[in-house]
Design a protein around this motif. Structure first.
Motif, short mmCIF file in Angstrom:
data_model
loop_
_atom_site.label_atom_id
_atom_site.label_comp_id
_atom_site.label_asym_id
_atom_site.label_seq_id
_atom_site.Cartn_x
_atom_site.Cartn_y
_atom_site.Cartn_z
N UNK A 1 -28.76 16.23 7.23
CA UNK A 1 -29.90 15.40 6.81
C UNK A 1 -30.66 14.79 8.00
N UNK A 2 -29.97 14.29 9.04
CA UNK A 2 -30.71 13.68 10.15
C UNK A 2 -31.64 14.67 10.88
N UNK A 3 -31.48 15.97 10.63
CA UNK A 3 -32.33 16.97 11.28
C UNK A 3 -33.80 16.80 10.92
N UNK A 4 -34.06 16.19 9.78
CA UNK A 4 -35.44 16.14 9.29
C UNK A 4 -36.02 14.73 9.22
N UNK A 5 -35.52 13.82 10.05
CA UNK A 5 -36.12 12.48 10.08
C UNK A 5 -37.51 12.58 10.72
N UNK A 6 -38.34 11.53 10.53
CA UNK A 6 -39.67 11.64 11.13
C UNK A 6 -39.58 11.68 12.65
N UNK A 7 -38.57 11.02 13.23
CA UNK A 7 -38.39 11.06 14.69
C UNK A 7 -38.20 12.50 15.15
N UNK A 8 -37.31 13.25 14.45
CA UNK A 8 -37.01 14.64 14.85
C UNK A 8 -38.25 15.52 14.62
N UNK A 9 -38.96 15.24 13.55
CA UNK A 9 -40.15 16.06 13.26
C UNK A 9 -41.23 15.83 14.32
N UNK A 10 -41.36 14.57 14.73
CA UNK A 10 -42.35 14.27 15.77
C UNK A 10 -42.00 15.02 17.05
N UNK A 11 -40.67 15.08 17.32
CA UNK A 11 -40.17 15.75 18.51
C UNK A 11 -40.61 17.22 18.54
N UNK A 12 -40.64 17.84 17.34
CA UNK A 12 -40.95 19.28 17.28
C UNK A 12 -42.45 19.53 17.15
N UNK A 13 -43.20 18.45 16.97
CA UNK A 13 -44.61 18.62 16.62
C UNK A 13 -45.41 19.40 17.67
N UNK A 14 -45.10 19.15 18.96
CA UNK A 14 -45.89 19.83 20.00
C UNK A 14 -45.69 21.35 19.93
N UNK A 15 -44.48 21.80 19.55
CA UNK A 15 -44.25 23.26 19.40
C UNK A 15 -45.12 23.80 18.28
N UNK A 16 -45.26 23.01 17.22
CA UNK A 16 -46.07 23.46 16.08
C UNK A 16 -47.54 23.59 16.49
N UNK A 17 -48.02 22.61 17.27
CA UNK A 17 -49.42 22.64 17.70
C UNK A 17 -49.66 23.87 18.58
N UNK A 18 -48.68 24.18 19.43
CA UNK A 18 -48.79 25.36 20.29
C UNK A 18 -48.92 26.64 19.43
N UNK A 19 -48.08 26.73 18.39
CA UNK A 19 -48.16 27.90 17.49
C UNK A 19 -49.51 27.92 16.78
N UNK A 20 -50.03 26.71 16.46
CA UNK A 20 -51.32 26.61 15.78
C UNK A 20 -52.45 27.14 16.67
N UNK A 21 -52.33 26.89 17.98
CA UNK A 21 -53.38 27.38 18.91
C UNK A 21 -53.38 28.90 18.92
N UNK A 22 -52.19 29.47 18.91
CA UNK A 22 -52.09 30.95 18.91
C UNK A 22 -52.67 31.51 17.61
N UNK A 23 -52.45 30.78 16.51
CA UNK A 23 -53.00 31.21 15.21
C UNK A 23 -54.53 31.22 15.28
#
Ligand code: HEM
Length: 462
Positions: free
Chosen positions: A105-127
């Motif tokens: 469950x702790x894998x999906x806290x907002x803190x952890x999601x924020x941590x991964x957010x920059x990777x998502x934005x990078x994938x978004x740029x490639x999209x």
């Protein structure tokens, strides 16, 4: 209780070796037929196994939430010893599931999601770059393929720490596995798969292995090598794998468990989100007014925040409603199951479910029921304004399930879907290409609701 008369040998099920109708649509037909006769539930047979299909939302609420302790299991098959990748959160039962859910469950806290957010934005740029390339060549995009690449990159980066860029490397091993894993596991028409669906206990007895050996080998070695590399080189990344490795250091996970639980993120997170985004884009391409309203909102929020941040994505209210309405019309998990683990009396009735009965929640039927959603075939995001949501029974909208077994990746799935759509709508205009069949035909052979053919969309400058 009313029941559909079973016929030998399939009971009331369709021939699993010749699927001609999507299982969610089939259950919707049964739901509609019996609801019209005034019934609140109905009995069915899958081969010789008795099943119970719920119609009344109050009963759905009891089963999924209030009386969850009677329905803790999903009844999907796993065999941790011979099929290590099957021992994941989606399949596990009883206390094993409970303990793992608590750890993950702790894998999906907002803190952890924020941590991964920059990777998502990078994938978004490639999209964005990939769609721009297609636009410049005046060709249409295949929304399913493009968004499949995007979610593959997201899961590759957030779960496995890989920089995939599937747009530039469409034939990379990871993307190839992305394409076949879901299909090979869910479209399998082997005898083993049918036995596992009809009776997981029997499948266990025969030691049936459902995951093809090459898939197990690929994911097990990927996880083993990644863990070894990070440990040997003191590499720390902000991803799921790291979270699992940190838990592993507390001796909570074996490498097989880590592989199974990164694999399930791949299995449960990639196709669900990419089909959701494809259907949302298709609906917006058909409805320019809705598309423009989303674009205006995205521009206004980004002007306020200055950049595409985690907080900005959470402020896309109308885009959120578009995604909600997409998940109503096209819920990837069109039906859900539970197993009755202890004899259970349906409150205020004389019906008792025996231990072992499979319960079916017909999500697609509920989501397209005109009593709850007038003119249900019409795409209308305003159904999900706060005011309209408050008027409905909460258990007639279940795209992520409900209760303690609700989708653990709900917030991650919504975040990546909203982020990808915001990037696309902000930068491009979409319309439906003449090659796309309207209405979209649903793939009868897939276990999740998906389009049978490519969804071709024309791309224009904004
Ligand atoms: C739009 C995206 C998604 C949709 C519509 C969706 C839908 C669902 C549904 C319907 C269930 C079953 C819930 C129940 O039985 O009550 C489920 C379970 C699950 N989902 Fe998702 N999902 C999505 C995204 C994700 C993502 C991104 C991940 C992981 C990164 C994920 C991981 C899981 C897991 C592990 C379970 C099993 C939970 C348990 O049994 O405790 N899902 N999902």
């Amino acid at each position: 209780m009313p029941y559909q008369k079973p016929r030998f040998p399939l009971g009331t099920a369709e021939n699993p070796f010749a699927r001609t109708e999507f299982i969610g649509c089939r259950m919707k037909r049964i739901y509609d037929e019996y609801k019209a006769k005034g019934f609140k539930h109905i009995g069915l047979y899958f081969l010789s196994s008795p099943s119970y299909l719920v119609i009344e939302p109050e009963y759905v609420k009891n089963i999924m939430s209030r009386d969850f302790r009677f329905f803790t299991d999903r009844g999907t098959y796993s065999n941790e010893k011979s099929d290590p990748l099957s021992g994941h959160l989606f399949n596990l039962e009883g206390d094993k599931w409970k303990n793992l859910r608590y750890k993950l469950t702790p894998t999906f806290t907002s803190g952890k999601m924020k941590m991964m957010f920059s990777s998502l934005v990078q994938c978004g740029k490639q999209l964005k770059d990939a769609v721009d390339c297609v636009r410049l060549s005046n060709a249409p995009i295949d929304a399913k393929e493009v968004l499949g690449c995007f979610t593959t990159d997201v899961i590759g980066s957030c779960a496995f720490g890989l920089d995939c860029n599937s747009f530039l490397q469409p034939n990379s091993e990871f993307r190839e596995y992305g394409k076949i894993v879901f299909t090979e596991l869910t479209k399998s028409r082997s005898i083993g798969a049918v036995v596992a669906m009809a009776s997981p206990k029997l499948a266990q007895f025969f030691n049936i292995v459902l995951t093809p050996r090459h898939i197990t080998n690929f994911f097990l070695s990927l996880v083993k090598e990644t863990v070894r590399y990070r440990k040997d080189n003191d590499v720390v990344r902000k991803d799921f794998m790291q979270i699992l490795m940190d838990l592993q250091d507390g001796a909570q996970f074996s490498i097989e468990e880590m592989a199974a639980n990164t694999f399930v993120f791949f299995l449960a997170g990639f196709e669900t989100s990419s089909t959701t985004m494809s259907f949302a884009l298709y609906e917006m391409a058909k409805n320019p007014k809705i598309q423009n309203r989303v674009r205006d909102e995205v521009n206004a929020v980004l002007e306020k925040h200055g950049d595409l941040t985690y907080e900005a994505v959470n402020e896309f209210k109308y885009l959120g409603q578009v995604v909600d309405e997409t998940l109503r019309m096209y819920p990837p998990g069109a039906l859900m199951s539970r197993i009755c683990v202890e004899e259970y009396k349906i409150p205020d009735t004389d019906v008792t479910l025996d231990k072992g009965t499979r319960v079916i929640i017909p999500i697609y039927g509920l989501h397209r029921d005109a009593e709850y959603y007038p003119n249900p075939e019409h795409f209308d995001p305003d159904r999900f304004s706060e005011e309209n949501v408050a008027k409905r029974h909460p258990f007639v909208y279940l795209p992520f399930g409900a209760g303690p077994r609700i989708c653990i990746g709900l917030r991650f799935g919504l975040m990546q879907s909203k982020l990808g759509l915001a990037i696309l709508i902000r930068n491009f205009q979409f319309s439906v290409n003449s090659k796309t069949k309207i209405p979209i035909e649903i793939d009868p052979t897939n276990l999740i609701l998906s389009a049978k053919d490519p969804i071709w969309l024309d791309v224009h400058d904004v």
